[in-house]
Design a protein around this motif. Structure first.
Motif, PDB file in Angstrom:
ATOM      1  N   SER A   1       0.811  -1.219   0.000  1.00 44.05           N
ATOM      2  CA  SER A   1       0.000   0.000   0.000  1.00 44.05           C
ATOM      3  C   SER A   1       0.839   1.261   0.000  1.00 44.05           C
ATOM      4  O   SER A   1       0.301   2.356   0.092  1.00 44.05           O
ATOM      5  CB  SER A   1      -0.927   0.015   1.228  1.00 44.05           C
ATOM      6  N   GLU A   2       2.151   1.108  -0.107  1.00 47.52           N
ATOM      7  CA  GLU A   2       3.049   2.256   0.048  1.00 47.52           C
ATOM      8  C   GLU A   2       2.686   3.409  -0.873  1.00 47.52           C
ATOM      9  O   GLU A   2       2.647   4.560  -0.477  1.00 47.52           O
ATOM     10  CB  GLU A   2       4.492   1.826  -0.206  1.00 47.52           C
ATOM     11  N   ASN A   3       2.417   3.107  -2.146  1.00 48.51           N
ATOM     12  CA  ASN A   3       2.084   4.161  -3.103  1.00 48.51           C
ATOM     13  C   ASN A   3       0.593   4.340  -3.291  1.00 48.51           C
ATOM     14  O   ASN A   3       0.149   5.327  -3.858  1.00 48.51           O
ATOM     15  CB  ASN A   3       2.729   3.866  -4.463  1.00 48.51           C
ATOM     16  N   ASN A   4      -0.209   3.348  -2.854  1.00 43.95           N
ATOM     17  CA  ASN A   4      -1.667   3.437  -2.925  1.00 43.95           C
ATOM     18  C   ASN A   4      -2.211   3.697  -4.310  1.00 43.95           C
ATOM     19  O   ASN A   4      -3.323   4.174  -4.466  1.00 43.95           O
ATOM     20  CB  ASN A   4      -2.176   4.529  -1.982  1.00 43.95           C
ATOM     21  N   GLY A   5      -1.424   3.412  -5.348  1.00 46.04           N
ATOM     22  CA  GLY A   5      -1.919   3.590  -6.700  1.00 46.04           C
ATOM     23  C   GLY A   5      -2.164   5.032  -7.084  1.00 46.04           C
ATOM     24  O   GLY A   5      -2.836   5.311  -8.065  1.00 46.04           O
ATOM     25  N   LEU A   6      -1.600   5.977  -6.327  1.00 45.29           N
ATOM     26  CA  LEU A   6      -1.814   7.396  -6.595  1.00 45.29           C
ATOM     27  C   LEU A   6      -0.621   7.980  -7.348  1.00 45.29           C
ATOM     28  O   LEU A   6       0.525   7.595  -7.096  1.00 45.29           O
ATOM     29  CB  LEU A   6      -2.005   8.173  -5.292  1.00 45.29           C
ATOM     30  N   PRO A   7      -0.862   8.928  -8.271  1.00 46.92           N
ATOM     31  CA  PRO A   7       0.262   9.617  -8.898  1.00 46.92           C
ATOM     32  C   PRO A   7       1.123  10.279  -7.821  1.00 46.92           C
ATOM     33  O   PRO A   7       0.604  10.736  -6.803  1.00 46.92           O
ATOM     34  CB  PRO A   7      -0.426  10.673  -9.784  1.00 46.92           C
ATOM     35  N   SER A   8       2.427  10.334  -8.036  1.00 49.76           N
ATOM     36  CA  SER A   8       3.336  10.870  -7.018  1.00 49.76           C
ATOM     37  C   SER A   8       2.957  12.296  -6.616  1.00 49.76           C
ATOM     38  O   SER A   8       3.061  12.659  -5.439  1.00 49.76           O
ATOM     39  CB  SER A   8       4.778  10.828  -7.523  1.00 49.76           C
ATOM     40  N   TRP A   9       2.487  13.098  -7.582  1.00 50.84           N
ATOM     41  CA  TRP A   9       2.184  14.486  -7.273  1.00 50.84           C
ATOM     42  C   TRP A   9       0.907  14.632  -6.442  1.00 50.84           C
ATOM     43  O   TRP A   9       0.659  15.684  -5.878  1.00 50.84           O
ATOM     44  CB  TRP A   9       2.052  15.316  -8.561  1.00 50.84           C
ATOM     45  N   PHE A  10       0.105  13.547  -6.359  1.00 55.64           N
ATOM     46  CA  PHE A  10      -1.159  13.649  -5.625  1.00 55.64           C
ATOM     47  C   PHE A  10      -1.071  13.104  -4.205  1.00 55.64           C
ATOM     48  O   PHE A  10      -1.960  13.345  -3.392  1.00 55.64           O
ATOM     49  CB  PHE A  10      -2.271  12.907  -6.385  1.00 55.64           C
ATOM     50  N   ARG A  11      -0.008  12.380  -3.875  1.00 58.61           N
ATOM     51  CA  ARG A  11       0.031  11.699  -2.579  1.00 58.61           C
ATOM     52  C   ARG A  11      -0.038  12.663  -1.409  1.00 58.61           C
ATOM     53  O   ARG A  11      -0.656  12.369  -0.384  1.00 58.61           O
ATOM     54  CB  ARG A  11       1.277  10.820  -2.503  1.00 58.61           C
ATOM     55  N   GLY A  12       0.602  13.829  -1.542  1.00 62.05           N
ATOM     56  CA  GLY A  12       0.542  14.813  -0.467  1.00 62.05           C
ATOM     57  C   GLY A  12      -0.867  15.335  -0.251  1.00 62.05           C
ATOM     58  O   GLY A  12      -1.289  15.575   0.887  1.00 62.05           O
ATOM     59  N   VAL A  13      -1.609  15.483  -1.344  1.00 60.52           N
ATOM     60  CA  VAL A  13      -2.988  15.967  -1.245  1.00 60.52           C
ATOM     61  C   VAL A  13      -3.878  14.907  -0.613  1.00 60.52           C
ATOM     62  O   VAL A  13      -4.751  15.213   0.207  1.00 60.52           O
ATOM     63  CB  VAL A  13      -3.524  16.368  -2.640  1.00 60.52           C
ATOM     64  N   ALA A  14      -3.662  13.648  -0.973  1.00 64.39           N
ATOM     65  CA  ALA A  14      -4.430  12.558  -0.359  1.00 64.39           C
ATOM     66  C   ALA A  14      -4.199  12.530   1.149  1.00 64.39           C
ATOM     67  O   ALA A  14      -5.120  12.265   1.923  1.00 64.39           O
ATOM     68  CB  ALA A  14      -4.040  11.222  -0.984  1.00 64.39           C
ATOM     69  N   SER A  15      -2.965  12.822   1.559  1.00 68.41           N
ATOM     70  CA  SER A  15      -2.666  12.883   2.994  1.00 68.41           C
ATOM     71  C   SER A  15      -3.408  14.045   3.646  1.00 68.41           C
ATOM     72  O   SER A  15      -3.944  13.903   4.752  1.00 68.41           O
ATOM     73  CB  SER A  15      -1.152  13.046   3.197  1.00 68.41           C
ATOM     74  N   LEU A  16      -3.476  15.186   2.951  1.00 64.78           N
ATOM     75  CA  LEU A  16      -4.217  16.337   3.479  1.00 64.78           C
ATOM     76  C   LEU A  16      -5.704  16.004   3.613  1.00 64.78           C
ATOM     77  O   LEU A  16      -6.355  16.429   4.577  1.00 64.78           O
ATOM     78  CB  LEU A  16      -4.032  17.556   2.571  1.00 64.78           C
ATOM     79  N   GLU A  17      -6.241  15.250   2.647  1.00 67.54           N
ATOM     80  CA  GLU A  17      -7.653  14.851   2.723  1.00 67.54           C
ATOM     81  C   GLU A  17      -7.927  14.089   4.017  1.00 67.54           C
ATOM     82  O   GLU A  17      -8.942  14.297   4.682  1.00 67.54           O
ATOM     83  CB  GLU A  17      -8.018  13.965   1.534  1.00 67.54           C
ATOM     84  N   GLN A  18      -7.001  13.201   4.377  1.00 65.94           N
ATOM     85  CA  GLN A  18      -7.210  12.388   5.574  1.00 65.94           C
ATOM     86  C   GLN A  18      -7.053  13.205   6.857  1.00 65.94           C
ATOM     87  O   GLN A  18      -7.593  12.827   7.893  1.00 65.94           O
ATOM     88  CB  GLN A  18      -6.249  11.196   5.563  1.00 65.94           C
ATOM     89  N   GLN A  19      -6.316  14.314   6.779  1.00 67.44           N
ATOM     90  CA  GLN A  19      -6.148  15.176   7.946  1.00 67.44           C
ATOM     91  C   GLN A  19      -7.253  16.226   8.060  1.00 67.44           C
ATOM     92  O   GLN A  19      -7.441  16.819   9.124  1.00 67.44           O
ATOM     93  CB  GLN A  19      -4.804  15.908   7.876  1.00 67.44           C
ATOM     94  N   ALA A  20      -7.974  16.464   6.963  1.00 61.41           N
ATOM     95  CA  ALA A  20      -8.929  17.568   6.902  1.00 61.41           C
ATOM     96  C   ALA A  20     -10.149  17.325   7.794  1.00 61.41           C
ATOM     97  O   ALA A  20     -10.622  16.197   7.935  1.00 61.41           O
ATOM     98  CB  ALA A  20      -9.384  17.785   5.461  1.00 61.41           C
ATOM     99  N   THR A  21     -10.630  18.407   8.373  1.00 64.68           N
ATOM    100  CA  THR A  21     -11.897  18.350   9.111  1.00 64.68           C
ATOM    101  C   THR A  21     -13.061  18.760   8.213  1.00 64.68           C
ATOM    102  O   THR A  21     -14.208  18.471   8.513  1.00 64.68           O
ATOM    103  CB  THR A  21     -11.856  19.275  10.334  1.00 64.68           C
ATOM    104  N   GLU A  22     -12.741  19.437   7.102  1.00 62.87           N
ATOM    105  CA  GLU A  22     -13.778  19.835   6.141  1.00 62.87           C
ATOM    106  C   GLU A  22     -13.163  19.904   4.751  1.00 62.87           C
ATOM    107  O   GLU A  22     -12.045  20.390   4.578  1.00 62.87           O
ATOM    108  CB  GLU A  22     -14.384  21.187   6.527  1.00 62.87           C
TER     109      GLU A  22
END
Length: 269
Positions: free
Chosen positions: A77-98
């Motif tokens: 699951s290390e890369n989660n099938g996400l483009p490298s440029w999007f992984r930081g945003v996916a992490s922000l999604e999981q931290q977001a409250t809204e």
């Protein structure tokens, strides 16, 4: 109907099956131990669906693997099938409250069905191999799976009516996608609004954008088909906060938006 599988899921499923068999447990018995159906265990072992972290941890405990399954799951699951440029945003999604977004063309990735996601990715990336598309679809579905009822942020999705009327993949893809939107709108944590096509002065014609609230601060995210990046400039963020307010001002209220989605769903026979 051919069952789609993901190669990462297949590899994990094989290891789960090996360790379950070694422990002398059936799929029914393992499912009973962690309070899931044997059908789910079967799907995970076939690679037809991924496993959530909490389930993997329970597998390790029940099968006495010493954490072997979790280590395997983390590697795969290390890369989660996400483009490298999007992984930081996916992490922000999981931290977001809204999470607040405006989408003039397509359903937001967090609300897409697998078939809808596969269709737009396949159509938009004609040179990619089927396995590459599978990886991208996997990544998109994994983003959704990361949100459970307990940690789901507030989600505001404003859509142009074009989004719900465009027959992406035809009725067999679009009708379930609209049903997915209706299902999501039943949650107290999800608000959907639709901007009518008949709107003469639409402030949202400049494109899609997303605002994420992380740690009390707003972060703007915008992307092209090839890349994307978060924007933290207070001036830029404030401009798009105002823009979203303007767009919501011409959108239908949530209840009327839901009625419109229901009506359009009925047109996809």
């Amino acid at each position: 109907m051919v069952e789609r599988v993901n190669q990462r899921w297949v590899r994990f499923g094989r290891e789960l099956k090996r360790l379950r068999t070694k422990a002398g447990l059936s799929q029914h018995q393992l499912g009973k131990e962690i309070a899931v159906s044997h059908a789910m265990i079967s799907a995970i072992e076939r690679g037809a669906r991924g496993a959530r972290r909490e389930h993997v941890e329970q597998f390790d405990q029940v099968l006495s693997t010493g954490g072997a399954l979790l280590r395997s799951w983390e590697r795969l699951s290390e890369n989660n099938g996400l483009p490298s440029w999007f992984r930081g945003v996916a992490s922000l999604e999981q931290q977001a409250t809204e999470i607040k977004s405006f989408q003039p063309l397509l359903v937001h990735g967090l609300l897409q069905t697998e078939d809808y996601a596969r269709t737009i990715l396949r159509d938009g990336r004609p040179m990619d191999s089927d396995s590459a598309i599978d990886e991208l679809v996997y990544g998109r579905m994994a983003r959704q799976a990361a949100f459970t009822d307990g940690n789901m942020p507030l989600l505001l999705g404003v859509l142009d009516e074009t989004v719900i009327r465009r027959p992406v993949g035809g009725p067999t893809v679009m009708k379930p996608q609209l049903e997915r939107l209706l299902q999501a709108s039943e949650s107290s944590r999800v608000t959907l609004q639709v901007v009518p096509q008949a709107t003469e002065n639409n402030p949202g014609l400049s494109g899609a954008f997303t605002l994420l609230t992380v740690g009390g601060a707003e972060i703007l995210y915008m992307e092209t088909p090839l890349s994307g990046a978060p924007v933290e400039s207070l001036e830029d963020v404030a401009q798009y906060v105002r823009l979203l307010g303007d767009i919501r001002g011409v959108a239908l209220p949530p209840r009327e938006s839901r009625k419109l989605i229901e009506a359009v769903r009925g047109e996809f026979l």
